[in-house]
Design an enzyme around this catalytic site. Structure first.
Site, short mmCIF file in Angstrom:
data_model
loop_
_atom_site.label_atom_id
_atom_site.label_comp_id
_atom_site.label_asym_id
_atom_site.label_seq_id
_atom_site.Cartn_x
_atom_site.Cartn_y
_atom_site.Cartn_z
N SER A 68 0.82 -1.22 0.00
CA SER A 68 0.00 0.00 0.00
C SER A 68 0.85 1.26 0.00
O SER A 68 1.95 1.28 0.53
CB SER A 68 -0.89 0.03 1.24
OG SER A 68 -1.84 -0.99 1.17
N GLU A 81 -3.43 -13.95 1.26
CA GLU A 81 -3.69 -13.13 2.43
C GLU A 81 -5.10 -13.36 2.94
O GLU A 81 -5.34 -13.52 4.12
CB GLU A 81 -3.49 -11.66 2.06
CG GLU A 81 -3.71 -10.70 3.21
CD GLU A 81 -3.21 -9.29 2.89
OE1 GLU A 81 -3.14 -8.94 1.71
OE2 GLU A 81 -2.89 -8.57 3.84
N SER A 120 3.02 -3.44 8.45
CA SER A 120 3.17 -4.12 9.74
C SER A 120 4.57 -4.70 9.85
O SER A 120 5.12 -5.16 8.84
CB SER A 120 2.16 -5.26 9.87
OG SER A 120 0.87 -4.81 9.61
#
Lengths: 395, 366
Positions: free
Chosen positions: A117, A232, A149
């Site tokens: 992203s 995912e 993350s």
């Protein structure tokens, strides 16, 4: 696929335990031995941590090892490596890449993060603008990623870039493995509404990536990224849980232990959510049974959506069921956790963190589009960006 | 863990039932029959019950059945839900048959299982598993029954009635010939599943089970009914989704297929998600009933509350998303809406099932 049975795997686990008794073997040494024995992920190829065995036999291995008190690889800490990077490397990586990366990925020696992203490209991932320009036998990368993350503890990243701005957006992307220790990679914590900084912003300034670290062909980054994203969604909400596993169990326990907090309205909502959690659990079981017989149903894409709905409703209920404690929060200090700790924190944290469940790994809105178009076969909305060069798109 | 998938045998069964229903229970014939003097399609029933042997699917072969299980019955229920075929399957093949099965009856059961006779369970269709034994009918010392039961499913098509009644020695289950009862057809909200009021005036009967046995048989019967109705509701919901998706692909407004509008796509995606969950709960309930595990009451409560709600939501969306055509008598959507809303009340509302669950899983009320 091999014809290994559950008993074959039990025998192999017994061999592993005999050669490396968990009580007297150092943790990492045990994990490496387990990988080399093909018991890391049994459905992976032999030599890469697996045995080409049916995926569901992994449960047999886990059960046997748990019984023997063997250490695990802390799967939640390395979830991105296990769930996203590994299947992508397995499918698109060269033999060299597979040999180099999969073992330390699985043992947790090397943590992975996902540089996907960007501030201007979230749900519309294919709009991303981080540039990769070829220079001899390497690429020079410049740009900014976000919502990353565990970037602060990651050794490697899977990275999608814009390698050709002159073609429509889905065609000009290239996918790399990025070494997070390389010069030009800067990780800054991004504090989120829970108070902690589980995510990061990652700035890439003149980062040189060898062409040998490319995954898939030049310009085929979108195809590679699709594999990552599909995995995912399967990874999220795909685990077998017992009845009342997870949050519903926690809320049910509070209900049983604290009669003074009960109201008829909360009872009604609790029972509805109990039923919903049980239904989601059964649907997950059904999905895994379909996968096990080699007939993957389209239910997979629905499970992440269901999970997000349920987590948010449950965490909202939990605060109301906390009485005056619902007004308190456990800790606002800026922390940089290595994994999401939903069950270890307080109800306020859970409520706030669950808001991310409908955003991370594909927003619920995007998932609804995927279900309606790919599962139900409904027509897509008119697309204005399909045949326009990326550089000419408004942004 | 239970097997929540469909076996090959079950898929074959589904295919043959669907073929038959497509052929003999097309929408126009179903609709035409709702306004005819013969609301039940007894020719179709005979084919299903006798030729295909579906009336006694879960009945052992020694008692005249097929020796399959409730898993297979559930598959038939799904297909009957998809077609809203006007046959007394729920009343006879599910409720009356499972009552006789639970009571260990060897006399009447083979005749129901073989499709020779049609049965009905004389309780209001709203009866939930685990509610008190009904007290509307009394048995005298000679076993003659008097009293009334309202809104009995499929009673007007039945040859025999299984009647819960309270006698001098407490609860009992009795078999009464239809000819000995007065059965008055009610005007049902659901046009394809008929209800009737039954009144009995000194009707002769045969005792099937008494005392706590009778209570246990009735409880088990209602559990089976609610658990299998969930599969029928999955069939209803799936039809509504499939039909609505097909319509939205071919209906154009504002220069685009209506199904390309995100606002509608998201509603259908949510509905799909609900049906995925509902199907899993219905399969679990059917499997639990088939294998007789201890978890049956929880499995049924979860399936019944989920599938009722999902079927109704699907039917309501189907009417709305078909626009004006969905409001018309000629379009099939209304038959599914009526079935879904009636089924929501049948054999326990979602709220009643959740209340039962509160007890079963130790989540006591406030």
């Amino acid at each position: 696929m091999s014809t290994l049975t559950a008993d074959d795997l039990r025998a192999r686990v017994a061999d592993l335990l005999a050669a490396h008794p968990p009580a007297s073997t150092e943790r990492l040494e045990f994990l490496r031995a387990r990988f080399d024995a093909g018991l890391a992920w049994v459905h992976y190829p032999a030599g890469l941590g697996g045995l080409d065995a049916p995926r569901e036999l992994q449960n047999v291995v886990e059960a046997e090892l748990a019984k023997a008190g063997a250490p695990d690889n802390n799967p939640r800490r390395i979830g991105i490596g296990l769930g996203m990077a590994a299947p992508t490397i397995l499918r698109f990586g060269t033999e060299e890449q597979k040999k180099r990366y999969l073992r330390p990925l699985w043992t947790g020696e090397e943590v992975w993060c996902q540089l996907f992203s960007e501030p201007g490209a979230g749900s519309d991932l294919a709009a991303l603008g981080t540039r990769a320009v070829q220079d001899g036998d390497s690429w020079v990368v410049n740009g900014q990623k976000v919502w990353t993350s565990v970037a602060h503890i990651a050794r490697f990243a899977i990275l999608v870039t814009r390698s050709n701005p002159d073609v429509p957006k889905h065609q000009g992307m290239t996918y790399f493995i990025c070494d997070m220790t390389d010069p030009g990679v800067e990780v800054r914590p991004l504090r989120q509404l829970t108070g902690e900084a589980e995510f990061n912003e990652v700035f890439l300034s003149g980062v040189r990536i060898p062409d040998a670290n490319r995954l898939g062909a030049v310009g085929e980054g979108w195809k590679v990224a699709q594999t990552t994203l599909m995995n995912e969604r399967v990874a999220i909400g795909g685990n077998a849980i017992p009845r009342e596993g997870g949050l519903i169990g926690m809320v049910s326990k509070t209900w049983r232990d604290r009669p003074e907090l009960r109201t008829p309205e909360l009872h009604d909502r609790l029972l509805k959510l109990w039923v919903e959690a049980e239904a989601a659990r059964l649907a997950g079981t059904r999905l895994r049974q379909q996968l096990a017989v080699g007939a993957p149903g389209p239910e997979g894409s629905a499970m992440k959506l269901a999970f997000a709905n349920l987590q948010q409703a449950l965490t909202g209920l939990e605060i109301e069921l906390s009485g005056e404690d619902g007004l308190r929060y456990d800790d606002w200090t800026l922390r940089r956790p290595e994994k999401v700790d939903m069950l270890g924190r307080g109800p306020g944290y859970r409520y706030l963190r669950a808001k991310g469940n409908s955003i991370e790994g594909g927003t619920s809105e995007v998932l609804r589009n995927i279900i309606s178009e790919r599962v139900l076969g409904l027509p897509s909305e008119p697309r204005v960006d399909k045949d326009v060069a990326w550089k000419d798109l408004p942004r | 863990m239970s097997d929540l998938l469909y076996s090959e045998v079950e898929e074959d069964l589904r295919a043959s039932v669907r073929d038959l229903l497509t052929d003999q229970a097309g929408f126009t014939s179903v609709l035409a029959r709702t306004e005819s003097a013969e609301p039940y399609d007894l020719k179709l029933w005979r084919t299903l019950a006798t030729d295909l042997g579906l009336a006694g699917l879960a009945v052992p072969e020694s008692l005249g059945g097929q020796g399959a299980s409730y898993r297979e019955v559930a598959v038939v229920m799904e297909e009957l839900g998809r077609s809203v075929a006007p046959v007394p399957f729920l009343g006879s093949a599910v409720l009356a048959t499972s009552a006789l099965l639970a009571a260990g009856d060897a006399e009447l059961l083979p005749r129901l299982a073989g499709g020779e006779l049609i049965g009905a369970l004389a309780v209001p269709l709203t009866s939930a598993p685990g509610t008190g034994f009904p007290g509307g009918v009394e048995a005298n010392t000679e076993g003659a029954l008097s009293g009334a039961v309202r809104t009995v499913a499929d009673a007007s098509a039945a040859d025999v009635l299984i009647v819960p009644a309270v006698g001098p020695d407490g609860p009992g289950l009795y078999v009464v010939e239809k000819a000995a009862a007065t059965v008055t057809e009610a005007v049902s909200l659901d046009l394809t599943r008929r209800l009737a009021d039954v009144s009995l005036d000194n009707a002769p009967s045969r005792l099937l089970a008494s005392g706590t046995d009778a209570e246990a048989v009735l409880r088990q019967t209602l559990l089976v009914g609610a658990g299998l109705l969930a599969s029928e509701q999955v069939g209803v919901a799936q039809w509504c989704l499939d039909e609505t998706v097909a319509y939205l692909k071919q209906r154009y407004q504002f220069g685009r297929p209506v199904g390309s509008f995100q606002a509608l796509k998201h509603r259908l995606a949510d509905l799909y998600l609900e049906i995925v969950s509902a199907r899993a709960t219905a399969r679990y309930a059917a499997d639990a009933l088939a294998t007789g595990i201890d978890d049956v009451p929880v499995a049924v409560a979860v399936a019944a509350s989920t599938c009722s709600t999902v079927a109704l939501h699907a039917a309501e969306q189907a009417v709305q998303l078909h626009g004006g055509i969905g409001m018309t008598w000629e379009h099939p959507a209304h038959l599914y809406l009526k079935r879904a809303k009636s089924s929501e009340l049948a054999l326990g509302t979602p709220g009643r099932h959740r209340a039962a669950l509160a007890d079963l899983v130790n989540l006591p009320p406030a």
